[in-house]
Design an enzyme around this catalytic site. Sequence first.
Site, PDB file in Angstrom:
ATOM      1  N   THR A 191      -9.583   1.603   6.594  1.00 34.73           N
ATOM      2  CA  THR A 191      -8.999   0.300   6.907  1.00 34.73           C
ATOM      3  C   THR A 191      -7.497   0.412   7.180  1.00 34.73           C
ATOM      4  OG1 THR A 191      -8.808  -0.094   4.514  1.00 34.73           O
ATOM      5  CG2 THR A 191     -10.703  -1.056   5.632  1.00 34.73           C
TER       6      THR A 191
ATOM      7  N   ASP B 228       0.821  -1.214   0.000  1.00 33.86           N
ATOM      8  CA  ASP B 228       0.000   0.000   0.000  1.00 33.86           C
ATOM      9  C   ASP B 228       0.856   1.264   0.000  1.00 33.86           C
ATOM     10  OD1 ASP B 228      -2.389  -1.334  -0.094  1.00 33.86           O
ATOM     11  OD2 ASP B 228      -2.742  -1.286   2.069  1.00 33.86           O
TER      12      ASP B 228
END
Length: 299
Positions: A188, A73
């Site tokens: 998240t 990410d």
Amino acid sequence: MTRRILLVGHPGRPRAIEVARDLVEGLRANDIVVCGDPTELAEFGLLGADGVEPVEVSEPAPGTELTVVLGGDGTILRAAELVRESGIPLLGINLGHVGFLAEAEPDDIHHIVQGIVQRSWTVESRQTLEVLARVDGEIVCHSWALNEATVEKAARERMLELVVEIDGRPLSTWGCDGVVVSTPTGSTAYAFSAGGPVIWPGVEAMLVCPISAHALFARPLVLGPQARLAIEMVPRTEARGVLWFDGRRSFELPPGARVEARRSDRNVDLARLTPASFVDRLVAKFDLPVQGWRGRGPR
């Protein structure tokens, strides 16, 4: 016009070099040029290879359809910084741990190549945050975030005293380690670790999560998409803060600084090759137990 895709990656990740070479080989066989930063291409061992073109990443060449990102990410957030202005969608191949923003795994490389060749991806638009900081009324920092912007204490031994304001009205004062201001995409990430709820990506909202607040009212807040949020560092305290953007860019905040956040007018687009629901992504990424599910109930 020559078809091009942009390659952004983390050459230090396991399998990254292998996946990059498989990607180039598959796309070159279909007359699609792979572009990338010269230094990064060299680290992948691709500089000078057939079908590979060194470019200035922030100014993609005509015909660039997609940005393929190899990494976790963090690498996808870095790629978003590079292509946000151009609006080129990001397709992430997860070489990290959780990889919530990624679309595929390294073992799917042949399926990925086929999807790129056939242009079979769909685009999922993700909202971002526009954030600025003021000191004595003067703007001293202005940036954006895809996941979150956070106001955090700069020193471990000193707590921040922050006044939270929503739509021009004061809400509460928190003695805390900081505040996370998150998009649904970032719900998240850091906000999740701070105790915030998971928000579906299609929800238009802004999430506010205090970090270790010493206050009776210190619950996560879900604000509407047009909300205007401000966080002020109480001037009388000696604590200094740090404003972080996606955990990548930072700016030091003195006492009395004011941070303002709102939904940005410019989104970041993620490319999707499969129609998997967000529920399926949650189950896969968090390894959630779903034993006992029997499928849809009777109508």
